[in-house]
Design a protein around this motif. Sequence first.
Motif, PDB file in Angstrom:
ATOM      1  N   SER A  24      68.214 -32.793 -28.146  1.00 23.64           N
ATOM      2  CA  SER A  24      69.263 -33.814 -28.146  1.00 23.64           C
ATOM      3  C   SER A  24      68.780 -35.092 -27.470  1.00 23.64           C
ATOM      4  O   SER A  24      68.039 -35.048 -26.484  1.00 23.64           O
ATOM      5  CB  SER A  24      70.512 -33.302 -27.415  1.00 23.64           C
ATOM      6  N   ARG A  25      69.245 -36.208 -28.003  1.00 24.12           N
ATOM      7  CA  ARG A  25      68.955 -37.516 -27.411  1.00 24.12           C
ATOM      8  C   ARG A  25      70.239 -38.219 -26.956  1.00 24.12           C
ATOM      9  O   ARG A  25      70.186 -39.130 -26.139  1.00 24.12           O
ATOM     10  CB  ARG A  25      68.215 -38.406 -28.421  1.00 24.12           C
ATOM     11  N   ASP A  26      71.361 -37.789 -27.485  1.00 25.70           N
ATOM     12  CA  ASP A  26      72.645 -38.388 -27.095  1.00 25.70           C
ATOM     13  C   ASP A  26      73.028 -37.895 -25.698  1.00 25.70           C
ATOM     14  O   ASP A  26      73.043 -36.696 -25.431  1.00 25.70           O
ATOM     15  CB  ASP A  26      73.725 -37.973 -28.108  1.00 25.70           C
ATOM     16  N   ARG A  27      73.364 -38.831 -24.808  1.00 23.49           N
ATOM     17  CA  ARG A  27      73.597 -38.436 -23.420  1.00 23.49           C
ATOM     18  C   ARG A  27      74.830 -37.568 -23.270  1.00 23.49           C
ATOM     19  O   ARG A  27      74.894 -36.708 -22.376  1.00 23.49           O
ATOM     20  CB  ARG A  27      73.695 -39.666 -22.514  1.00 23.49           C
ATOM     21  N   ASP A  29      75.902 -35.343 -25.532  1.00 17.65           N
ATOM     22  CA  ASP A  29      75.484 -33.987 -25.926  1.00 17.65           C
ATOM     23  C   ASP A  29      74.682 -33.325 -24.820  1.00 17.65           C
ATOM     24  O   ASP A  29      74.840 -32.123 -24.543  1.00 17.65           O
ATOM     25  CB  ASP A  29      74.656 -34.040 -27.216  1.00 17.65           C
TER      26      ASP A  29
END
Length: 208
Positions: A24-27, A29
């Motif tokens: 994951s790269r979305d903070r 998530d």
Amino acid sequence: MDAAALTRYLETVLATAQAGLTYSRDRFDIERFTALRDATAALLADGSGEPPARIRDWIDLDRHYPTPKLDVRALILDREQNVLLVREASDGLWTLPGGWCDIGESPADAVVREVREETGLEVVATRLLALLDKHKHPHPPQLPHALKAFFLCDVRGGALLRQTSETTDAAYHPADDLPPLSTHRILPTQIRMLCEQVASGALAARFD
């Protein structure tokens, strides 16, 4: 839900959280997967009696895509085909010599090292007898998920020690008259299966 089913469920949750944190790269998530991992660690600590910090440390050791750990065990037979067992200091029960593979170490090198550390014997791993999945055998539920590699080993030197830093005894036992075993490490059916495989002369390794 029985203990084995709960252990597998928690293992799946942890693997899902760890995979999410890896990719994951979305903070947001990342925050969700971190919360899921921490909540599972707290539940594991509550159910096992282990300190929460120790459970978190174990989880933190693997921050990449989750995979099973590899446990290696040595089958060593004397001339009468008795099996060498060691008694673990941690629980007072008996098992085949062995333990976890270290990073950068091949399974064969690992089993040779473990035998030396736990028995004082110098051995050579001559055959892979079996590669088994703990989930497919009636071991007590335990994390992490592990595969077990069993090697036939020949003694080439050293002296059998009755006590080491990890074990309190070492002795040969008949396969049909085993002492109380540490069943999360080894099962009596597995020892008998390995001995029967050697006696039969079968060369192909068993696997799950």
